[in-house]
Structures are given as structure tokens and as C-alpha cells.
Design a protein around this motif. Structure first.
Motif, PDB file in Angstrom:
ATOM      1  N   ASP A   1      51.059  -2.347  -1.127  1.00 36.59           N
ATOM      2  CA  ASP A   1      51.780  -2.585  -2.471  1.00 36.59           C
ATOM      3  C   ASP A   1      51.089  -1.902  -3.558  1.00 36.59           C
ATOM      4  OD1 ASP A   1      53.337  -4.582  -1.436  1.00 36.59           O
ATOM      5  OD2 ASP A   1      51.622  -5.950  -1.275  1.00 36.59           O
ATOM      6  N   ALA A   2      49.851  -1.520  -3.447  1.00 35.53           N
ATOM      7  CA  ALA A   2      49.414  -0.583  -4.577  1.00 35.53           C
ATOM      8  C   ALA A   2      48.062   0.239  -3.982  1.00 35.53           C
ATOM      9  CB  ALA A   2      48.732  -1.621  -5.743  1.00 35.53           C
ATOM     10  N   GLY A   3      47.959   1.315  -4.666  1.00 35.80           N
ATOM     11  CA  GLY A   3      46.769   2.010  -4.333  1.00 35.80           C
ATOM     12  C   GLY A   3      45.482   1.685  -5.388  1.00 35.80           C
ATOM     13  N   TYR A   4      44.563   2.379  -5.197  1.00 32.84           N
ATOM     14  CA  TYR A   4      43.454   2.069  -5.898  1.00 32.84           C
ATOM     15  C   TYR A   4      43.494   2.750  -7.483  1.00 32.84           C
ATOM     16  CZ  TYR A   4      38.629   2.407  -7.957  1.00 32.84           C
ATOM     17  OH  TYR A   4      37.682   1.975  -8.825  1.00 32.84           O
ATOM     18  N   ARG A   5      43.370   2.155  -8.289  1.00 35.23           N
ATOM     19  CA  ARG A   5      43.567   2.780  -9.721  1.00 35.23           C
ATOM     20  C   ARG A   5      42.644   2.300 -10.648  1.00 35.23           C
ATOM     21  NH1 ARG A   5      45.313   4.063 -13.929  1.00 35.23           N
ATOM     22  NH2 ARG A   5      47.206   4.499 -14.954  1.00 35.23           N
ATOM     23  N   PRO A   6      41.710   3.020 -10.912  1.00 30.83           N
ATOM     24  CA  PRO A   6      40.657   2.406 -11.971  1.00 30.83           C
ATOM     25  C   PRO A   6      41.509   2.696 -13.296  1.00 30.83           C
ATOM     26  CG  PRO A   6      40.076   4.631 -11.289  1.00 30.83           C
ATOM     27  CD  PRO A   6      41.322   4.178 -10.436  1.00 30.83           C
ATOM     28  N   ASP A   7      40.973   1.717 -14.232  1.00 32.45           N
ATOM     29  CA  ASP A   7      41.764   1.660 -15.767  1.00 32.45           C
ATOM     30  C   ASP A   7      40.792   2.755 -16.602  1.00 32.45           C
ATOM     31  OD1 ASP A   7      43.325  -0.326 -15.336  1.00 32.45           O
ATOM     32  OD2 ASP A   7      41.623  -1.951 -15.913  1.00 32.45           O
ATOM     33  N   PHE A   8      41.778   3.725 -17.123  1.00 32.67           N
ATOM     34  CA  PHE A   8      40.791   4.532 -17.945  1.00 32.67           C
ATOM     35  C   PHE A   8      41.124   4.320 -19.501  1.00 32.67           C
ATOM     36  CE2 PHE A   8      42.208   6.983 -14.020  1.00 32.67           C
ATOM     37  CZ  PHE A   8      41.007   7.461 -13.719  1.00 32.67           C
ATOM     38  N   GLU A   9      39.985   4.473 -20.144  1.00 34.61           N
ATOM     39  CA  GLU A   9      40.066   4.397 -21.586  1.00 34.61           C
ATOM     40  C   GLU A   9      41.148   5.070 -22.265  1.00 34.61           C
ATOM     41  OE1 GLU A   9      37.220   2.738 -23.240  1.00 34.61           O
ATOM     42  OE2 GLU A   9      38.086   3.299 -25.254  1.00 34.61           O
ATOM     43  N   GLY A  10      41.900   4.468 -23.147  1.00 39.75           N
ATOM     44  CA  GLY A  10      42.680   4.959 -24.078  1.00 39.75           C
ATOM     45  C   GLY A  10      44.239   5.340 -23.314  1.00 39.75           C
ATOM     46  N   GLU A  11      44.379   4.879 -22.165  1.00 38.71           N
ATOM     47  CA  GLU A  11      45.650   5.169 -21.369  1.00 38.71           C
ATOM     48  C   GLU A  11      46.801   5.003 -22.311  1.00 38.71           C
ATOM     49  OE1 GLU A  11      46.628   4.345 -17.284  1.00 38.71           O
ATOM     50  OE2 GLU A  11      44.550   4.063 -17.378  1.00 38.71           O
ATOM     51  N   GLU A  12      46.927   3.802 -23.052  1.00 38.79           N
ATOM     52  CA  GLU A  12      48.077   3.286 -23.532  1.00 38.79           C
ATOM     53  C   GLU A  12      48.547   4.327 -24.710  1.00 38.79           C
ATOM     54  OE1 GLU A  12      44.880   2.072 -23.782  1.00 38.79           O
ATOM     55  OE2 GLU A  12      44.571   2.493 -25.584  1.00 38.79           O
ATOM     56  N   ARG A  13      47.282   5.162 -24.978  1.00 38.39           N
ATOM     57  CA  ARG A  13      48.059   6.257 -26.455  1.00 38.39           C
ATOM     58  C   ARG A  13      48.590   7.436 -25.535  1.00 38.39           C
ATOM     59  NH1 ARG A  13      42.777   8.153 -29.058  1.00 38.39           N
ATOM     60  NH2 ARG A  13      41.589   7.487 -27.177  1.00 38.39           N
ATOM     61  N   PHE A  14      48.555   7.601 -24.352  1.00 38.30           N
ATOM     62  CA  PHE A  14      49.000   8.949 -23.724  1.00 38.30           C
ATOM     63  C   PHE A  14      50.409   9.049 -23.615  1.00 38.30           C
ATOM     64  CE2 PHE A  14      49.914  11.384 -19.690  1.00 38.30           C
ATOM     65  CZ  PHE A  14      49.605  12.641 -20.270  1.00 38.30           C
ATOM     66  N   ALA A  15      50.775   9.943 -24.438  1.00 42.86           N
ATOM     67  CA  ALA A  15      52.213  10.194 -24.672  1.00 42.86           C
ATOM     68  C   ALA A  15      53.070  10.874 -23.207  1.00 42.86           C
ATOM     69  CB  ALA A  15      52.727  11.174 -25.686  1.00 42.86           C
ATOM     70  N   GLY A  16      52.341  11.293 -22.387  1.00 40.16           N
ATOM     71  CA  GLY A  16      52.950  11.684 -21.229  1.00 40.16           C
ATOM     72  C   GLY A  16      53.180  10.738 -20.143  1.00 40.16           C
ATOM     73  N   GLN A  17      53.460  11.281 -18.740  1.00 39.82           N
ATOM     74  CA  GLN A  17      53.569  10.137 -17.918  1.00 39.82           C
ATOM     75  C   GLN A  17      52.519  10.170 -16.965  1.00 39.82           C
ATOM     76  OE1 GLN A  17      57.153  11.432 -15.816  1.00 39.82           O
ATOM     77  NE2 GLN A  17      57.485   9.753 -14.630  1.00 39.82           N
ATOM     78  N   VAL A  18      52.015   8.948 -16.316  1.00 43.71           N
ATOM     79  CA  VAL A  18      50.817   8.799 -15.369  1.00 43.71           C
ATOM     80  C   VAL A  18      51.567   8.548 -13.958  1.00 43.71           C
ATOM     81  CG1 VAL A  18      48.948   7.521 -14.975  1.00 43.71           C
ATOM     82  CG2 VAL A  18      49.412   8.011 -17.269  1.00 43.71           C
ATOM     83  N   VAL A  19      51.256   8.903 -12.881  1.00 41.95           N
ATOM     84  CA  VAL A  19      51.664   8.624 -11.552  1.00 41.95           C
ATOM     85  C   VAL A  19      50.703   8.633 -10.646  1.00 41.95           C
ATOM     86  CG1 VAL A  19      53.084   9.913  -9.881  1.00 41.95           C
ATOM     87  CG2 VAL A  19      53.682  10.346 -12.207  1.00 41.95           C
ATOM     88  N   HIS A  20      50.801   7.657  -9.639  1.00 40.26           N
ATOM     89  CA  HIS A  20      50.104   7.521  -8.642  1.00 40.26           C
ATOM     90  C   HIS A  20      50.847   7.892  -7.267  1.00 40.26           C
ATOM     91  CE1 HIS A  20      47.306   5.537  -5.667  1.00 40.26           C
ATOM     92  NE2 HIS A  20      46.532   5.386  -6.564  1.00 40.26           N
ATOM     93  N   PRO A  21      49.754   8.693  -6.628  1.00 39.51           N
ATOM     94  CA  PRO A  21      50.287   9.225  -5.310  1.00 39.51           C
ATOM     95  C   PRO A  21      51.321   8.286  -4.276  1.00 39.51           C
ATOM     96  CG  PRO A  21      48.369  10.099  -5.511  1.00 39.51           C
ATOM     97  CD  PRO A  21      48.389   9.072  -6.582  1.00 39.51           C
ATOM     98  N   GLN A  22      50.995   7.331  -4.428  1.00 39.25           N
ATOM     99  CA  GLN A  22      51.614   6.254  -3.358  1.00 39.25           C
ATOM    100  C   GLN A  22      52.657   5.615  -3.875  1.00 39.25           C
ATOM    101  OE1 GLN A  22      48.435   3.330  -2.294  1.00 39.25           O
ATOM    102  NE2 GLN A  22      49.898   1.999  -1.503  1.00 39.25           N
TER     103      GLN A  22
END
Ligand code: FAD
Length: 504
Positions: A148-169
């Protein structure tokens, strides 16, 4: 409940292991009825789920393929779709496909000793309807991670990022990365596959790693197999030869790494240095640990090194301070601009596909158990769990496990046994994970909460050694002092009972 919901053997999962187990049953214990329950709509497991660009094996196909069905290609590593097709073709050839119930998620499995039966509760992934299956035996071939989901730590300030974040799974089918600036976070097999592949069209790809990994270049095509194929040597012969050689090679590299770590390290760093050339800093490929403390990574024809040499990709070893609007700022203060960030941060280890397992009403906590010959969880009757190798190709062990299971079934038939259980005592369990203390990879450390314990002695010790497992599983006596058999008759399946009640 439909009458065909009762079988001798229920197999959970239609990946490499589940399809292998089903084929072994048709070959070696064909008197037993079986069904495969699979959550997804297609065969293939890992090789169906992962769709990121360039997805491929990182072990050779002569050992990732089944012992009983040759892999006919000459490429050393194969791409995901070809592996999926190989599993599908194998299932078709052995008449297994029609015995798979797709889109069925197994939710719980309860063993009743009095009845000698497993009752398996299943949710239809499409309609949500509940179904019940019963069987005399159960095989858990659900792989080792959460779908259902891969391992994905939270990163500081992610919500600010204007681009796209993708997990390989969960790779978006329509992800457009041509001409874009990509950062791939990670240094494992997925990251080193993605970087050269995406670098072919991206503006630039940065591999951002916290720490280096050993990366070895392997030939894209097996030179021996290519020659044998040219001389029309039959595929099964080429396959067998390649397999024997590659099993020995994998083991040789592993043993050298364990017993002569300084020599193995020097050889691997020398090879990486030659691949990188003068422009790329070897420190990015100089781990602090010894080879095989974590999984080794391989790249066909050095494709990763080539993209680094060319400059279409680069590697940065640092820690993430924060995401910014335009990219990622590192502890060093450097900022890497990005349009797309790929979090190749790994898997979340999960055993038995999240299925709730009970024995006579008591839940089974895998972390408290040891595994008999690496195939049967202690105290869980009439069941096998398939867990492949982490230090060699998964299928080598999966094949041995299924072979053993068929020998066990045939032995029980001959002797009139209906139940079997391997029962460990407290002195058989260590506190260490069955994945071993040798491998220090992040996902293995995170898995400690669910992994069974390592046994202190035979037959509870997980060997992670094909040659020794082959002796124990393929050639060793089935009946031994540990396995407890019972001949108590098995209760009629619920539907047979219901029919009898209706008739009477
Ligand atoms: C990206 C990637 C690359 C890899 N490369 C290699 C490699 O090169 N060499 C190697 O040896 N290993 C590799 N591995 C490990 C790999 O998982 C194994 O090689 C192998 O594919 C495992 O097969 P499996 O059938 O045991 O598990 P999986 O492939 O994980 O299949 C399990 C199946 O069980 C199903 N399932 C799970 N839970 C349930 C449930 N509750 N109910 C019903 N169905 C369920 C899943 O849907 C899936 O179809 C790789 C893994 C990943 C993620």
C-alpha cells in the motif's frame, strides 16, 4: 460459500514465489487441489507493482529465474516487464493461471487444530464483499513489504516545494520529466536504476545520498550465454550452466566480503574508481561499512557511472536540511534546484501481507517466532512462509522452499498424517532478527519489529546459504525430531457439513 472455496492448499500471492509454489505443486504433488489468492489484477507481484523508468532486476536472471523453467534471454539483468512476462508465461504453461482468484485481499487466516483446517477471510478488492475459504494447508507467498505504501520519511519544509514529489512505488504513469531538473533521494538499487535512465532525457539528475553504497558494474550481456546461444546450444543447457556458475559467483563474492572484507573492499573500490574516471569523486562510492554489511548494488555496463562521467547526472553526499520552494537545501548550505524530487527511500517491510494469523484463537506475532529450516513458523501448523534470500537471488530459496513443501505433503500422504507443526523451545530463539545481524541496511533495521527471530541452532537457524539449504530442504529427511505429526482425521469442510445438514 461456493463449494470450490475449499482446497487442499491455499496460496496467498501470485508473485514469483506464489506462482513458483503453484507450479511445484502441479509438478511434484499433483494429487492436491490448490487455489491462489491475489490482491492485484495481474500476476507478477513486485514486477507488476513497480513501474518506474528502467525498473529491472539487480541480480542475474539465471538465478532469479525458476530452476524448472529456463530464462531464455542473454541479458544478465532483466527489465521489470520481461520478468513479469516470464512469471505469467510460467503460470500459463503449468495451468496455474486459471487457479488464481484475482483482486482478493486475504485479511485473516485462522487455524483450528480440532478441525485440522485453515479458515481464510478474504475481501474482494473491487466490490468489498467478504468471502471465506478453507484449506488443509496454507502458503504465505506475499513477499516482504507493504504494497500500500513505501517507506517515506517526512522532510522539513516539503509543503513549500513548488515541484512534484514522487515515490517509486507509486510512479505516476504520465510523469513528464524530459527537460526537467530531477533530484533522486537515495542510494539503493532503485536510485541507481532511476538516475541513468532519467538522465537520458532530463535536464539534469542529481542523486542525493546520505551515505555511499558499493556499486559494481556487471556486463549487460552474458558473454558465455551469448556464445552458447550462437552455437545453438539448447536453452535448458545454457541456463543450467549459467545458473551453476552464477550461484557459485554470488556465493563467492559474499564469502570473500565476509571473510576477507579488506580485500573485497579494495577490489570493489578499485573497480568503481576505474569506472568513474578522474572527474568524479570516488568518495561518493566509498562506504564506511564493509561489503555486504548492506546489499551490494550492480549496474549493467556501468550505466550509472557513464551518466556521471558524461555529466548528465551527478551525485551529492550530504544531509537534507529542508525542502525550499525551488529545491532542496543541504546541511552544507548548498541548494540543489529541482522540478521533480523522487524519494527512493525504500520499502516498508511487512510479513504475510498484513494478514492476521491465528492458531486456535491465539494471534501469531511473527517477531516472537523462529523459522524451521527457513520455511515454517514455529507453532503454526500446516503452513509455510516463503522468504527468499537477501544475499543472493530470492528465487533460489523460494524454489527450495516449494520443493521441500511438496516433499512434506507427499510424506504426510504416504504416512496418513493430517497435521504437522514445528515447535521451538525458548532455548531455540535468539534475540537477533532472522534477517541476520550482518545486514545493516535501513529497511532491515526498520523491519526488526516484525521479522521472526534467528534460531540458535539447527533446524531453526536461518542459513542464507543456498548450498546448505539445498542439503536441508532438498536432500534431508522430512521426518525429524522437531516436526510433530498427527493422524487425527480432518473435519469436513464447512460446505460439505452444510450440505449434509441440508440433506439430513
Ligand atoms: C524494485 C525491486 C527490485 C527487486 N529486485 C530483485 C532482484 O533483482 N533480485 C532478487 O532476488 N530480488 C529482488 N527484489 C526482491 C523481490 O521482491 C523478489 O525478487 C521477488 O519478486 C519476491 O517475490 P514474491 O512472490 O515472494 O513477493 P512479491 O513479488 O512481493 O509478490 C507478493 C504477492 O502477494 C500479493 N499479496 C500480498 N499481500 C496479500 C494479501 N494480503 N492478500 C492477497 N495477496 C497478497 C501481492 O499483491 C503480490 O502479488 C526486488 C524487489 C523490489 C521491490
Amino acid at each position: 460459500m461456493h463449494s470450490s472455496n475449499h482446497v487442499d492448499v491455499l496460496i496467498i500471492g501470485a508473485g514469483l514465489s506464489g506462482i513458483g509454489a503453484a507450479c511445484h505443486l502441479t509438478r511434484d504433488a499433483p494429487q492436491h487441489s490448490f487455489l491462489v489468492l491475489e490482491r492485484r489484477a495481474r500476476i507478477g507481484g513486485t514486477w507488476d507493482l513497480f513501474r518506474y523508468p528502467g525498473v529491472r532486476s539487480d541480480s542475474d536472471m539465471y538465478t532469479l529465474g525458476y530452476k524448472f523453467r529456463p530464462w531464455r534471454g542473454t541479458k544478465v539483468l532483466a527489465d521489470g516487464p520481461s520478468i513479469r512476462a516470464y512469471i505469467q508465461d510460467t503460470a500459463d504453461e503449468y495451468g496455474v493461471t486459471e487457479r488464481i482468484r484475482f483482486q482478493r485481499k486475504v485479511v485473516s487466516a485462522s487455524w483450528c487444530t480440532d478441525d485440522g483446517l485453515w479458515t481464510v477471510e478474504v475481501a474482494d478488492e473491487v466490490t468489498g464483499d467478504a468471502e471465506t475459504y478453507t484449506s488443509r494447508f496454507l502458503i504465505g507467498s506475499t513477499g516482504y513489504y507493504n504494497y500500500d505504501a513505501g517507506y517515506r520519511p517526512d522532510f522539513e519544509g516539503e509543503e513549500r516545494f513548488a515541484g512534484q514529489v514522487v515515490h517509486p512505488q507509486q510512479w505516476p504513469e504520465d510523469l513528464e520529466y524530459a527537460g526537467k531538473r530531477v533530484v533522486v533521494i537515495g542510494s539503493g538499487a532503485t536510485a541507481i536504476t532511476l538516475v541513468p535512465e532519467m538522465a537520458k532525457t532530463a535536464a539534469h539528475v542529481t542523486m542525493l545520498q546520505r551515505s555511499p553504497t558499493y556499486v559494481l558494474a556487471v556486463p549487460e550481456t552474458d558473454p558465455v550465454a551469448a556464445v552458447l546461444t550462437r552455437f545453438r546450444v539448447p536453452a535448458p543447457v545454457t541456463y543450467k550452466l549459467g545458473r551453476v556458475r552464477n550461484i557459485a559467483l554470488q556465493r563467492g563474492v559474499y564469502d570473500l566480503s565476509r571473510h576477507r572484507p579488506a580485500l573485497a573492499r579494495a577490489m570493489m573500490l578499485k573497480a568503481a574508481g576505474l569506472q568513474l574516471g578522474p572527474k568524479v569523486d570516488l568518495s561518493h562510492f566509498t562506504p564506511t561499512y564493509d561489503p555486504w554489511d548492506e546489499r551490494l548494488c550492480v549496474v549493467p555496463n556501468g550505466d550509472l557511472f557513464r551518466s556521471l562521467r558524461k555529466g548528465s547526472a551527478s551525485v551529492v553526499t550530504d544531509h537534507i536540511e529542508t525542502f525550499t520552494e525551488g529545491g532542496i537545501r543541504l546541511r552544507s548550505g548548498e541548494e540543489i534546484p529541482a522540478d521533480i524530487v523522487v524519494t527512493a527511500t525504500g520499502l516498508e517491510v511487512q510479513l504475510v501481507g498484513g494478514v492476521r494469523v491465528e492458531v486456535d484463537g491465539r494471534p501469531v506475532e511473527t517477531r516472537d517466532r523462529v523459522i524451521y529450516k527457513g520455511v515454517m513458523i514455529d507453532g503454526v501448523p500446516n503452513a509455510m512462509v516463503i522468504l527468499g534470500y537477501t544475499n543472493a537471488s530470492w528465487t533460489l530459496k523460494a524454489d527450495l522452499a516449494s520443493e521441500y513443501f511438496c516433499r512434506l505433503l507427499n510424506h504426510m500422504d504416504r504416512k496418513g498424517h493430517t497435521r504437522v507443526v514445528a515447535q521451538a523451545g525458548p532455548q531455540d530463539r535468539s534475540t537477533e532478527s532472522a534477517m541476520g545481524s550482518a545486514l545493516q541496511s535501513g529497511y532491515i533495521k526498520r523491519a526488526d519489529g516484525v521479522m521472526p527471530r534467528q534460531g540458535t541452532r539447527k533446524p531453526w537457524k536461518v542459513l542464507d546459504n543456498y548450498y546448505r539449504d539445498a542439503i536441508a530442504l532438498r536432500h534431508g529427511a522430512v521426518a525429524d525430531a522437531t516436526l510433530q505429526f498427527s493422524d487425527q482425521p480432518v473435519a469436513a469442510s464447512p460446505q460439505v457439513r452444510r450440505r449434509a445438514e441440508q440433506a439430513g
